[in-house]
Scaffold this motif. Structure first.
Motif, PDB file in Angstrom:
ATOM      1  N   ARG A 138      -5.952   6.284  20.130  1.00 22.37           N
ATOM      2  CA  ARG A 138      -7.343   6.468  19.708  1.00 22.37           C
ATOM      3  C   ARG A 138      -8.070   5.098  19.443  1.00 22.37           C
ATOM      4  O   ARG A 138      -9.127   4.838  20.013  1.00 22.37           O
ATOM      5  CB  ARG A 138      -7.586   7.129  18.553  1.00 22.37           C
ATOM      6  CG  ARG A 138      -7.197   8.658  18.618  1.00 22.37           C
ATOM      7  CD  ARG A 138      -7.700   9.389  17.270  1.00 22.37           C
ATOM      8  NE  ARG A 138      -7.016   9.228  16.394  1.00 22.37           N
ATOM      9  CZ  ARG A 138      -5.712  10.022  15.791  1.00 22.37           C
ATOM     10  NH1 ARG A 138      -5.396  11.041  16.749  1.00 22.37           N
ATOM     11  NH2 ARG A 138      -5.112   9.576  14.913  1.00 22.37           N
ATOM     12  N   HIS A 192       3.120  10.524  16.589  1.00 26.63           N
ATOM     13  CA  HIS A 192       2.136  10.171  15.641  1.00 26.63           C
ATOM     14  C   HIS A 192       1.589   8.980  15.589  1.00 26.63           C
ATOM     15  O   HIS A 192       0.245   8.772  15.773  1.00 26.63           O
ATOM     16  CB  HIS A 192       2.628  10.439  14.343  1.00 26.63           C
ATOM     17  CG  HIS A 192       1.522  10.519  13.189  1.00 26.63           C
ATOM     18  ND1 HIS A 192       0.767  11.318  13.014  1.00 26.63           N
ATOM     19  CD2 HIS A 192       1.409   9.199  12.279  1.00 26.63           C
ATOM     20  CE1 HIS A 192       0.018  10.625  11.994  1.00 26.63           C
ATOM     21  NE2 HIS A 192       0.226   9.717  11.374  1.00 26.63           N
ATOM     22  N   ASP A 212      -2.123   7.523  17.215  1.00 32.82           N
ATOM     23  CA  ASP A 212      -3.156   6.965  16.519  1.00 32.82           C
ATOM     24  C   ASP A 212      -3.495   5.609  17.321  1.00 32.82           C
ATOM     25  O   ASP A 212      -4.770   5.400  17.194  1.00 32.82           O
ATOM     26  CB  ASP A 212      -2.597   6.344  15.075  1.00 32.82           C
ATOM     27  CG  ASP A 212      -2.526   7.532  14.179  1.00 32.82           C
ATOM     28  OD1 ASP A 212      -3.140   8.705  14.460  1.00 32.82           O
ATOM     29  OD2 ASP A 212      -1.691   7.446  13.220  1.00 32.82           O
ATOM     30  N   GLN A 213      -2.699   5.105  17.952  1.00 31.29           N
ATOM     31  CA  GLN A 213      -2.718   3.839  18.744  1.00 31.29           C
ATOM     32  C   GLN A 213      -3.563   4.022  19.899  1.00 31.29           C
ATOM     33  O   GLN A 213      -4.325   3.181  20.456  1.00 31.29           O
ATOM     34  CB  GLN A 213      -1.718   3.067  19.038  1.00 31.29           C
ATOM     35  CG  GLN A 213      -0.861   2.494  17.710  1.00 31.29           C
ATOM     36  CD  GLN A 213       0.240   1.473  18.184  1.00 31.29           C
ATOM     37  OE1 GLN A 213       0.657   1.164  19.303  1.00 31.29           O
ATOM     38  NE2 GLN A 213       0.842   0.977  17.038  1.00 31.29           N
TER      39      GLN A 213
END
Length: 468
Positions: free
Chosen positions: A199, A192, A196-197
């Protein structure tokens, strides 16, 4: 039915053990071990109960173990073997008792009688009781009975050892499932965060803030974590199915989902301390040693019976009854008959059969005696290994926890340096990878600590109290 079979078998074993005579431990075994396993013996304030798995304070684990001890197929088979051994012992013991039988006979026949023009009709009736008894003056039959009784006890101790093993395997499997569950949680969290990182990194790449090399490295790290997550999930489901099979349940998807094993933040040091005790206490606790001892005693009884087979056998027989000339008068006006006799039989020549039986029994006893010595040595070594593993597991868990805390700080610093432009993203990836492996190592160290406790309890022979 299965639960009843195991309960009856265990009750019969405890009843038989309560009547067990003085143990037959070889003298050379008693003297070959040190007084204690270690110089310092830690004795806690309270003992470890027979339901030692409750020390983990996990209702799901307790439910699995109780199910396994009731419905495991191997335990049910062992319980039936114990019942078979008990019936065999009773069958052999019956030879020491008199054999009593009753008979009723009647005949009616037409026969020719000399001097009479026609044939005659003759009726006879007879009833009686017969008794046969072999006087066991030399103890041969008693030795045979004792041999079977010891084998019955050995089978009972084998059942107890199997119960201990099943419980231990269930606890080990549960601990492994907990470790895999925690590893899955760590990997899910890592995926997760990395997603996120990734993107965010793509946006920074689009504006020229980072190079394509950093972007691809980060993407590679994310896919590696996803692969590890898939493998860990599959391993967790396989362990859960194995637990259900060991607990005597069908491993359907619904039952696997119902287990829902979660990670447990329980350091190994909180588990009860198990005493090492004396070697004599070890012999009393371990059912596998008691089984080997009973088999050895049974072989000794076989040898005694084989030697006494050369001695005379004395059989006493007797019968009593009545006979009448008509079937209608069988129980009214018969003639009393009785007989008493004794037979003494002494073997003179049998082609070496009895001597061969003595040699066979003696060889088997020597084999079991050496196996018993080897079992004692192995048990002693297992306790020492378990003690070392328990001590090492506590130290490893503490060190892995400290390492994980340090790597958590290192990742935060590496991320700050990268955000401020002092280093490339490779340092962040290395720090994150190290932290991930460290958190997985903490989970494994926690599992090893619980497994070390299980191994120590298993090596000592299960639960204990200050009276054992």
């Amino acid at each position: 039915m299965r639960r009843t079979a195991i309960a009856i078998a265990v009750a019969a074993l405890l009843s038989a053990c309560a009547q067990m005579p003085e143990r037959n431990v070889p003298t050379d075994v008693e003297g070959m071990l040190p007084d204690r396993f270690t110089d310092v013996v830690a004795i806690p304030d309270t003992g470890v109960p027979p339901t030692w798995w409750q020390a983990f304070d996990d209702p799901k684990l307790v439910s699995l173990v109780e199910s396994g001890l009731q419905y495991n197929s191997d335990l049910i088979v062992a319980a039936e073997r114990l019942r078979e051994a008990h019936a065999t012992m009773r069958s052999v013991r019956s030879a020491q008792l008199p054999e009593v039988s009753a008979s009723v006979a009647g005949t009616r026949q037409r026969t020719w009688v000399a001097g009479l023009p026609d044939s005659a009709l003759i009726e006879t009736g007879q009833y009686g009781v017969q008794v046969r008894y072999e006087a066991d003056l030399w103890g041969r039959l008693a030795s045979q009975t004792e041999a079977e009784r010891q084998r019955y006890l050995a089978q009972g101790y084998t059942l107890a050892s199997l119960r201990l093993t099943i419980a231990a395997e269930l606890v080990r499997g549960y601990l492994q499932a907990q470790s895999l569950s925690e590893a899955r949680s760590v990997l899910e969290e890592n995926v997760h965060v990395l997603d996120d990182q990734l993107r965010l990194s793509r946006r920074r790449y689009d504006v020229g803030a980072i190079s394509e090399l950093d972007l691809q490295r980060f993407r590679s790290e994310l896919e590696d974590s996803r692969a590890q997550l898939a493998e860990t999930t599959q391993q967790l489901r396989a362990v859960q199915r194995a637990l259900l099979l060991l607990a005597g349940q069908l491993p359907t998807d619904e039952r696997v989902a119902h287990i829902n094993i979660e990670s447990e933040e329980r350091p190994p040091a909180v588990l009860p301390t198990v005493p090492t005790g004396l070697p004599s206490s070890l012999l009393n606790r371990r059912p596998d040693l008691r089984a080997a001892e009973a088999n050895l005693a049974g072989a000794g009884a076989d040898l005694n019976a084989a030697r006494r087979a050369w001695l005379p056998t004395i059989a006493i027989t007797g019968s009593a009854g009545e006979i009448s000339r008509g079937l209608s008068d069988l129980f009214k006006d018969g003639m009393s008959l009785w007989s008493v006799g004794a037979t003494v039989t002494q073997a003179i020549f049998d082609g070496g059969r009895r001597n061969a039986a003595i040699e066979i029994s003696d060889a088997r006893r020597e084999q079991l005696a050496e196996s018993y010595r080897a079992t004692v040595r192995q048990a002693f070594g297992e306790v020492l290994d378990a003690l070392d593993a328990r001590t090492a597991a506590d130290a490893v868990y503490r060190a892995r926890t400290e390492q994980s805390d340090a790597l958590q700080t290192a990742l935060r610093l590496a991320q700050r340096r990268y955000d401020e432009g002092y280093s490339d993203y490779l340092g962040v990836l290395d720090a994150r990878r190290s932290l991930l492996q460290s958190r997985l190592a903490v989970a494994e160290a926690r599992r090893n600590g619980g497994a070390a406790y299980v191994d120590l309890v298993l090596a000592i022979g299960g639960g204990w109290s200050e009276s054992t």
